[in-house]
Scaffold this motif. Structure first.
Motif, PDB file in Angstrom:
ATOM      1  N   ASP A  48       0.815  -1.219   0.000  1.00 36.07           N
ATOM      2  CA  ASP A  48       0.000   0.000   0.000  1.00 36.07           C
ATOM      3  C   ASP A  48       0.847   1.267   0.000  1.00 36.07           C
ATOM      4  OD1 ASP A  48       1.049  -0.335   2.506  1.00 36.07           O
ATOM      5  OD2 ASP A  48      -0.751   0.336   3.572  1.00 36.07           O
ATOM      6  N   ASP A  49       2.141   1.138  -0.286  1.00 33.68           N
ATOM      7  CA  ASP A  49       3.000   2.311  -0.212  1.00 33.68           C
ATOM      8  C   ASP A  49       3.997   2.318  -1.369  1.00 33.68           C
ATOM      9  OD1 ASP A  49       4.421   4.501   0.421  1.00 33.68           O
ATOM     10  OD2 ASP A  49       5.253   3.756   2.294  1.00 33.68           O
ATOM     11  N   PHE A  50       3.710   3.113  -2.376  1.00 32.22           N
ATOM     12  CA  PHE A  50       4.630   3.271  -3.493  1.00 32.22           C
ATOM     13  C   PHE A  50       4.939   4.755  -3.704  1.00 32.22           C
ATOM     14  CE2 PHE A  50       2.893  -0.911  -4.416  1.00 32.22           C
ATOM     15  CZ  PHE A  50       4.036  -1.613  -4.735  1.00 32.22           C
ATOM     16  N   SER A  51       5.138   5.477  -2.610  1.00 36.31           N
ATOM     17  CA  SER A  51       5.467   6.890  -2.737  1.00 36.31           C
ATOM     18  C   SER A  51       6.824   7.036  -3.417  1.00 36.31           C
ATOM     19  CB  SER A  51       5.498   7.565  -1.362  1.00 36.31           C
ATOM     20  OG  SER A  51       6.544   7.041  -0.583  1.00 36.31           O
ATOM     21  N   TYR A  52       6.993   8.148  -4.102  1.00 33.45           N
ATOM     22  CA  TYR A  52       8.216   8.375  -4.873  1.00 33.45           C
ATOM     23  C   TYR A  52       9.447   8.354  -3.969  1.00 33.45           C
ATOM     24  CZ  TYR A  52      11.553  10.663  -7.955  1.00 33.45           C
ATOM     25  OH  TYR A  52      12.656  10.959  -8.700  1.00 33.45           O
ATOM     26  N   ASN A  53       9.348   8.964  -2.795  1.00 33.67           N
ATOM     27  CA  ASN A  53      10.473   9.011  -1.869  1.00 33.67           C
ATOM     28  C   ASN A  53      10.973   7.621  -1.524  1.00 33.67           C
ATOM     29  OD1 ASN A  53      11.635  11.458  -1.027  1.00 33.67           O
ATOM     30  ND2 ASN A  53       9.771  12.050   0.020  1.00 33.67           N
ATOM     31  N   ARG A  54      10.074   6.766  -1.050  1.00 36.82           N
ATOM     32  CA  ARG A  54      10.476   5.435  -0.602  1.00 36.82           C
ATOM     33  C   ARG A  54      10.944   4.569  -1.770  1.00 36.82           C
ATOM     34  NH1 ARG A  54       6.341   7.080   2.754  1.00 36.82           N
ATOM     35  NH2 ARG A  54       6.563   6.646   4.991  1.00 36.82           N
ATOM     36  N   THR A  55      10.259   4.681  -2.897  1.00 34.69           N
ATOM     37  CA  THR A  55      10.641   3.879  -4.056  1.00 34.69           C
ATOM     38  C   THR A  55      12.068   4.192  -4.492  1.00 34.69           C
ATOM     39  OG1 THR A  55       8.344   3.818  -4.815  1.00 34.69           O
ATOM     40  CG2 THR A  55      10.039   3.299  -6.431  1.00 34.69           C
ATOM     41  N   LYS A  56      12.392   5.460  -4.563  1.00 29.62           N
ATOM     42  CA  LYS A  56      13.723   5.853  -5.010  1.00 29.62           C
ATOM     43  C   LYS A  56      14.799   5.410  -4.032  1.00 29.62           C
ATOM     44  CE  LYS A  56      16.302   9.837  -6.732  1.00 29.62           C
ATOM     45  NZ  LYS A  56      16.257  11.282  -7.046  1.00 29.62           N
ATOM     46  N   VAL A  57      14.572   5.611  -2.736  1.00 28.29           N
ATOM     47  CA  VAL A  57      15.580   5.276  -1.732  1.00 28.29           C
ATOM     48  C   VAL A  57      15.804   3.765  -1.663  1.00 28.29           C
ATOM     49  CG1 VAL A  57      16.062   5.262   0.739  1.00 28.29           C
ATOM     50  CG2 VAL A  57      15.259   7.351  -0.363  1.00 28.29           C
ATOM     51  N   ALA A 243      14.297  13.000   0.031  1.00 27.34           N
ATOM     52  CA  ALA A 243      15.417  12.561   0.854  1.00 27.34           C
ATOM     53  C   ALA A 243      16.692  13.230   0.367  1.00 27.34           C
ATOM     54  CB  ALA A 243      15.558  11.047   0.784  1.00 27.34           C
ATOM     55  N   PRO A 244      17.559  13.686   1.260  1.00 21.42           N
ATOM     56  CA  PRO A 244      18.795  14.351   0.827  1.00 21.42           C
ATOM     57  C   PRO A 244      19.715  13.367   0.123  1.00 21.42           C
ATOM     58  CG  PRO A 244      18.835  13.957   3.194  1.00 21.42           C
ATOM     59  CD  PRO A 244      17.464  13.596   2.731  1.00 21.42           C
ATOM     60  N   PHE A 245      20.476  13.848  -0.847  1.00 20.17           N
ATOM     61  CA  PHE A 245      21.440  12.989  -1.525  1.00 20.17           C
ATOM     62  C   PHE A 245      22.785  12.980  -0.810  1.00 20.17           C
ATOM     63  CE2 PHE A 245      21.624  17.143  -3.717  1.00 20.17           C
ATOM     64  CZ  PHE A 245      22.962  17.466  -3.549  1.00 20.17           C
ATOM     65  N   TYR A 246      22.954  13.894   0.162  1.00 14.70           N
ATOM     66  CA  TYR A 246      24.237  13.983   0.860  1.00 14.70           C
ATOM     67  C   TYR A 246      23.992  14.534   2.248  1.00 14.70           C
ATOM     68  CZ  TYR A 246      28.889  15.946   2.011  1.00 14.70           C
ATOM     69  OH  TYR A 246      30.075  16.278   2.620  1.00 14.70           O
ATOM     70  N   ALA A 247      24.606  13.933   3.248  1.00 15.90           N
ATOM     71  CA  ALA A 247      24.490  14.425   4.627  1.00 15.90           C
ATOM     72  C   ALA A 247      25.723  13.984   5.407  1.00 15.90           C
ATOM     73  CB  ALA A 247      23.226  13.892   5.293  1.00 15.90           C
ATOM     74  N   THR A 248      26.383  14.939   6.045  1.00 12.48           N
ATOM     75  CA  THR A 248      27.546  14.615   6.855  1.00 12.48           C
ATOM     76  C   THR A 248      27.667  15.623   7.983  1.00 12.48           C
ATOM     77  OG1 THR A 248      29.897  14.043   6.767  1.00 12.48           O
ATOM     78  CG2 THR A 248      29.194  15.995   5.538  1.00 12.48           C
TER      79      THR A 248
END
Length: 605
Positions: A48-57, A243-248
């Motif tokens: 029940d969850d195919f949001s773009y954010n989760r799918t891509k990550v 979602a960020p592509f970079y985090a440090t």
């Protein structure tokens, strides 16, 4: 966002104008393999969850974890929750992966929609998120000097130790640093601090639509000596559409660096907490007001905001009219109340505003039984988390014009599925489905000032991948045809920018754009080569130019030209590649049945 805008300026000494091209080398790289003898732990999206954010990550998740402190080792997780380590001492004689730790029963008994992630804040510590809401902090012994590989990993802290709740999250980055202990602690040594960055997704329902937001949480763990236990310290939260592509994190533990294709905002719930604490210091009354407010009390007023103003709507008491209104507004204080027939005044709002305002341009009006107060912001575009500091009697109404629109909502997906569309991964998304890169930015957040202090627009610089360069997590951006490695660090007198160009991969930006099936990218920590790994079978290796005894020269101009080597590795497997890691001399490739180890050697000139 009151942040200083910075232009990313390449170091021209690191750009090679004489680079000509890559030449394919027929020299074969040695390839070894080992059977993991287990079923890998992988995670798929919920039905029940195919949001773009989760799918891509999830579709691009790397299930193989390298150790920045030991380049000859990597880690993966099996279905039983075993954390397995593969160590390569001699390439020709590789032993079987060994289990160094097993996740608890919570991992096996919980239905998970987030993968297990592993992060190494130092040579002696490891962090593991089980993808089900629990995080483990482990003492691993010194992984740089442990040649026996028999050191038992022990738990220092476990549980819901990151973020504000127990929602499943993945680890983005972690770092250990030491700072002077607070005087009130009675300790005169150094405080051991571990900074942790995690990512989770939060669904919010707005106007019958489900909107998915990416939430980055920054958590501190600390202790005062090695014999004491780690405690959970402060926590900060940031939100964005993607979602960020970079985090440090900075070495001092006071700076956070984020790269995102959508604006990242400092979450208002944390701002409100900070403001409440400031009010406690100022007059000692805010905490009592917060504690005495009923949990489910009816809102006394509603309010909304735009970039220019804040509008407060107050229901008028029965029998009250325009003459009953008591109104006062200065640059920093608002007073609104109603006077009854006896002359007694009941105040609805009376206190210090969130920030100073343009009181001369503000006004109030009465329509029907509603009093409307319009407050002009002094600083346009600033987001208000609250109207009156310490006041919880108001209800904020989101402005429809400012609502984020998610790429895919559950309702939309249900409609598509009813018509026979069955999404299974990123294959169903085209490039045009991604959000535009106009908002692509690098941000620096300063914990001492509690705000974003620097930002750099990278709309014209395509993000390629992240890498470790000299033990620091860096990001690689395309610049013209090249790929530039950018290191994040605290600005100084000699360098006013938080981002420094430290290495270059010649023409890699052009090469990467020509390949459609690349799933993972990486490079050696010393930037001697870069690599592009396809979703199955092939790995492309691009060596940095080296000085040769007889340099090539352009026949027409006579200038020396640099030509570097490209090597292609074809793996004896058609299974999907699930993980990839590059070190100075080795590349690790993970599939469901085998782990391939590729010995990277410079080709013959």
């Amino acid at each position: 966002m009151d942040a200083k805008n910075i232009n990313l300026r390449p170091d021209w000494n690191l750009l090679d104008s004489t680079f000509e091209s890559y030449k394919l080398s027929l020299q074969q790289l040695p390839v070894y393999h080992v059977n993991p003898d287990c079923e890998l732990d992988t995670v798929t999206l919920a039905n029940d969850d195919f949001s773009y954010n989760r799918t891509k990550v999830l579709s691009l998740h790397n299930y193989l974890f390298g150790d920045p402190w030991n380049e000859k080792e990597c880690y993966f997780v099996d279905k039983a929750g075993h954390i397995k380590r593969l160590s390569v001492i001699v390439e020709a004689s590789i032993g079987q992966p060994r289990s160094v730790f097993q996740l608890g029963s919570h991992f096996l008994q919980t239905e998970r929609h987030m993968p297990v992630t592993i992060s190494f804040p130092s040579a002696n510590l490891c962090l593991i998120s089980d993808g089900a809401g629990l995080v483990y902090l482990l003492d691993t012994g010194n992984r740089q000097t442990d040649t026996t590989q028999k050191t038992k990993w022990t738990i220092l802290l476990s549980g819901n130790i990151v973020g504000e709740n127990s929602e499943p999250s993945v680890l983005l980055c972690s770092r250990q640093h030491f700072e002077d202990a607070e005087p009130e602690s009675g300790d005169h040594g150094k405080k051991d601090v571990i900074d942790i960055l995690t990512l989770r997704f939060q669904d919010e329902k707005k106007d019958d639509a489900v909107i998915s937001q990416a939430v980055v949480e920054w958590t501190w763990l600390f202790r005062y000596d090695e014999k004491s236990k780690f405690e959970i310290g402060e926590h900060r939260m940031f939100k964005g559409k993607q979602a960020p592509f970079y985090a440090t994190l900075g070495e001092s533990g006071k700076e956070l660096f984020i790269g995102s294709h959508s604006p990242m905002k400092y979450a208002t719930d944390w701002e409100q907490q900070v403001l409440s604490e400031e009010m406690e210091i100022e007059n000692g009354e805010a905490a009592d007001k917060m504690d005495s407010a009923p949990e489910n009390s009816e809102s006394l007023y509603k309010w909304t905001q735009t970039d220019e103003d804040v509008t407060v709507m107050i229901p008028m008491p029965e029998g009250a009219d325009k003459t009953s209104v008591v109104y006062g507004l200065s640059k920093s204080k608002l007073t609104v109340g109603f006077k009854d027939a006896t002359g007694k005044i009941s105040y609805v709002l009376d206190g210090k505003l969130f920030v100073e305002v343009d009181h001369e341009s503000s006004n109030w009006s009465v329509e029907g039984q509603t009093l409307t107060v319009t407050i002009s912001k002094e600083l346009e575009g600033q987001n208000w988390p609250i109207v009156i500091l310490g006041d919880t009697s108001g209800q904020m109404i989101p402005n429809n014009a400012d609502q984020d629109v998610d790429m895919e909502t559950k309702d939309e997906m249900a409609d598509l599925e009813a018509r026979g569309f069955q999404p299974t991964g990123l294959d169903h998304y085209e490039d045009c489905d991604d959000l535009p890169d106009a908002d692509s930015m690098l941000y620096m957040f300063d914990a001492t000032e509690n705000k974003f202090t620097y930002e750099a627009g990278i709309a014209s610089n395509q993000w390629l991948f992240n890498c470790y360069y000299n033990h620091k997590l860096c990001t690689v951006l395309r610049h013209d045809i090249d790929a530039l490695v950018w290191e994040s660090d605290t600005p100084s007198e000699s360098c006013s920018s938080p981002w420094k160009h430290v290495a270059t991969f010649n023409a890699l930006g052009y090469v990467r754009a020509s390949k459609e099936d690349v799933k993972y990218s990486g490079c050696s920590p010393n930037a001697s080569y870069s690599a592009l790994c396809e979703s199955s079978s092939r790995v492309f290796v691009y060596h940095s130019p080296t000085t040769t005894a007889a340099p090539l020269k352009n026949r027409k101009t006579g200038k020396s030209m640099h030509v570097s080597k490209q090597q292609v590795v074809s793996l004896p497997s058609n299974e999907p590649i699930l993980g990839f890691h590059a070190s100075s001399e080795l590349m690790f490739v993970l599939t469901g049945a085998k782990i391939f180890i590729i010995k990277v050697t410079a080709p013959d000139t």
